[in-house]
Design a protein around this motif. Structure first.
Motif, PDB file in Angstrom:
ATOM      1  N   MET A   1      -0.752  25.957  23.933  1.00 48.64           N
ATOM      2  CA  MET A   1      -0.408  24.588  24.218  1.00 48.64           C
ATOM      3  C   MET A   1      -0.712  24.230  25.669  1.00 48.64           C
ATOM      4  SD  MET A   1       0.738  21.981  22.694  1.00 48.64           S
ATOM      5  CE  MET A   1       1.766  20.583  22.683  1.00 48.64           C
ATOM      6  N   LYS A   2      -0.395  25.137  26.595  1.00 52.72           N
ATOM      7  CA  LYS A   2      -0.685  24.885  28.000  1.00 52.72           C
ATOM      8  C   LYS A   2      -2.184  24.812  28.243  1.00 52.72           C
ATOM      9  CE  LYS A   2       3.481  26.718  30.133  1.00 52.72           C
ATOM     10  NZ  LYS A   2       4.031  27.637  31.136  1.00 52.72           N
ATOM     11  N   GLU A   3      -2.929  25.642  27.518  1.00 59.16           N
ATOM     12  CA  GLU A   3      -4.391  25.625  27.674  1.00 59.16           C
ATOM     13  C   GLU A   3      -4.955  24.284  27.221  1.00 59.16           C
ATOM     14  OE1 GLU A   3      -5.995  28.915  25.533  1.00 59.16           O
ATOM     15  OE2 GLU A   3      -5.141  30.396  26.890  1.00 59.16           O
ATOM     16  N   GLU A   4      -4.434  23.748  26.119  1.00 60.93           N
ATOM     17  CA  GLU A   4      -4.908  22.460  25.617  1.00 60.93           C
ATOM     18  C   GLU A   4      -4.618  21.344  26.612  1.00 60.93           C
ATOM     19  OE1 GLU A   4      -2.989  22.011  21.865  1.00 60.93           O
ATOM     20  OE2 GLU A   4      -4.284  23.476  20.888  1.00 60.93           O
ATOM     21  N   LEU A   5      -3.444  21.372  27.206  1.00 64.19           N
ATOM     22  CA  LEU A   5      -3.101  20.359  28.203  1.00 64.19           C
ATOM     23  C   LEU A   5      -3.986  20.464  29.436  1.00 64.19           C
ATOM     24  CD1 LEU A   5       0.805  20.381  27.992  1.00 64.19           C
ATOM     25  CD2 LEU A   5      -0.758  18.634  27.140  1.00 64.19           C
ATOM     26  N   LEU A   6      -4.281  21.688  29.840  1.00 66.29           N
ATOM     27  CA  LEU A   6      -5.165  21.902  30.984  1.00 66.29           C
ATOM     28  C   LEU A   6      -6.570  21.388  30.681  1.00 66.29           C
ATOM     29  CD1 LEU A   6      -5.623  23.049  33.801  1.00 66.29           C
ATOM     30  CD2 LEU A   6      -6.107  25.262  32.742  1.00 66.29           C
ATOM     31  N   ILE A   7      -7.052  21.674  29.489  1.00 64.97           N
ATOM     32  CA  ILE A   7      -8.380  21.201  29.077  1.00 64.97           C
ATOM     33  C   ILE A   7      -8.404  19.672  29.065  1.00 64.97           C
ATOM     34  CG2 ILE A   7      -9.997  21.083  27.146  1.00 64.97           C
ATOM     35  CD1 ILE A   7      -9.215  24.017  26.536  1.00 64.97           C
ATOM     36  N   LEU A   8      -7.368  19.054  28.518  1.00 66.10           N
ATOM     37  CA  LEU A   8      -7.300  17.593  28.491  1.00 66.10           C
ATOM     38  C   LEU A   8      -7.282  17.000  29.902  1.00 66.10           C
ATOM     39  CD1 LEU A   8      -4.816  16.861  25.576  1.00 66.10           C
ATOM     40  CD2 LEU A   8      -7.244  16.298  25.687  1.00 66.10           C
ATOM     41  N   LYS A   9      -6.558  17.635  30.782  1.00 67.80           N
ATOM     42  CA  LYS A   9      -6.482  17.165  32.171  1.00 67.80           C
ATOM     43  C   LYS A   9      -7.857  17.243  32.837  1.00 67.80           C
ATOM     44  CE  LYS A   9      -3.909  17.809  36.445  1.00 67.80           C
ATOM     45  NZ  LYS A   9      -2.869  18.539  37.139  1.00 67.80           N
ATOM     46  N   ILE A  10      -8.552  18.336  32.622  1.00 67.25           N
ATOM     47  CA  ILE A  10      -9.900  18.506  33.192  1.00 67.25           C
ATOM     48  C   ILE A  10     -10.851  17.470  32.616  1.00 67.25           C
ATOM     49  CG2 ILE A  10     -11.891  20.057  33.277  1.00 67.25           C
ATOM     50  CD1 ILE A  10      -9.835  22.389  33.419  1.00 67.25           C
ATOM     51  N   LEU A  11     -10.782  17.250  31.306  1.00 67.89           N
ATOM     52  CA  LEU A  11     -11.655  16.257  30.662  1.00 67.89           C
ATOM     53  C   LEU A  11     -11.392  14.854  31.200  1.00 67.89           C
ATOM     54  CD1 LEU A  11     -11.692  17.480  26.966  1.00 67.89           C
ATOM     55  CD2 LEU A  11     -13.582  17.505  28.594  1.00 67.89           C
ATOM     56  N   ARG A  12     -10.124  14.504  31.401  1.00 74.39           N
ATOM     57  CA  ARG A  12      -9.788  13.192  31.964  1.00 74.39           C
ATOM     58  C   ARG A  12     -10.387  13.023  33.361  1.00 74.39           C
ATOM     59  NH1 ARG A  12      -3.990  13.850  30.547  1.00 74.39           N
ATOM     60  NH2 ARG A  12      -3.921  13.324  28.357  1.00 74.39           N
ATOM     61  N   GLN A  13     -10.306  14.075  34.174  1.00 79.45           N
ATOM     62  CA  GLN A  13     -10.850  13.999  35.526  1.00 79.45           C
ATOM     63  C   GLN A  13     -12.368  13.850  35.488  1.00 79.45           C
ATOM     64  OE1 GLN A  13      -9.280  17.577  37.267  1.00 79.45           O
ATOM     65  NE2 GLN A  13      -7.376  16.598  37.940  1.00 79.45           N
ATOM     66  N   LEU A  14     -13.022  14.613  34.615  1.00 74.59           N
ATOM     67  CA  LEU A  14     -14.479  14.505  34.492  1.00 74.59           C
ATOM     68  C   LEU A  14     -14.885  13.110  34.029  1.00 74.59           C
ATOM     69  CD1 LEU A  14     -15.392  17.940  32.884  1.00 74.59           C
ATOM     70  CD2 LEU A  14     -15.994  17.138  35.172  1.00 74.59           C
ATOM     71  N   LEU A  15     -14.155  12.575  33.065  1.00 74.12           N
ATOM     72  CA  LEU A  15     -14.464  11.243  32.558  1.00 74.12           C
ATOM     73  C   LEU A  15     -14.295  10.190  33.650  1.00 74.12           C
ATOM     74  CD1 LEU A  15     -15.242   9.494  30.172  1.00 74.12           C
ATOM     75  CD2 LEU A  15     -12.836   9.380  29.551  1.00 74.12           C
TER      76      LEU A  15
END
Length: 95
Positions: A1-15
């Motif tokens: 779950m923490k990994e998914e949140l981290l991935i989402l956070k990174i994707l938001r920053q890239l976007l």
């Protein structure tokens, strides 16, 4: 779950970075670029309004080949000159 949140956070920053770069590029483009009549595309809602027909009718015309279209991002667009040639007004008439 923490990994998914981290991935989402990174994707938001890239976007956000990509969006900011796109906005900066668009601001650098000249605003008064000429647009050729054959490059003007109308949204389905605009075509419905012009013909005073339902979405289903426009879909049927599209399906039968009476109205050329292109799909961009899941949305159908129609060449303005084709729409007005069907009306018999010629491209650009009344607009």
């Amino acid at each position: 779950m923490k990994e998914e949140l981290l991935i989402l956070k990174i994707l938001r920053q890239l976007l956000k970075v990509q969006t900011d770069q796109l906005i900066a590029l668009l601001k650098m483009m000249p605003v008064d670029l000429p647009v050729k009549e054959e490059e003007i595309w109308l949204h389905t809602n605009e075509v419905m309004q012009i013909f005073q027909k339902t979405r289903k009718t426009i879909y049927n015309w599209r399906k039968s080949g009476h109205l050329r279209f292109r799909v961009n991002g899941g949305t159908c667009y129609y060449l303005k000159k084709d729409v007005y040639s069907i009306l018999g007004k010629g491209p650009g008439a009344g607009m």
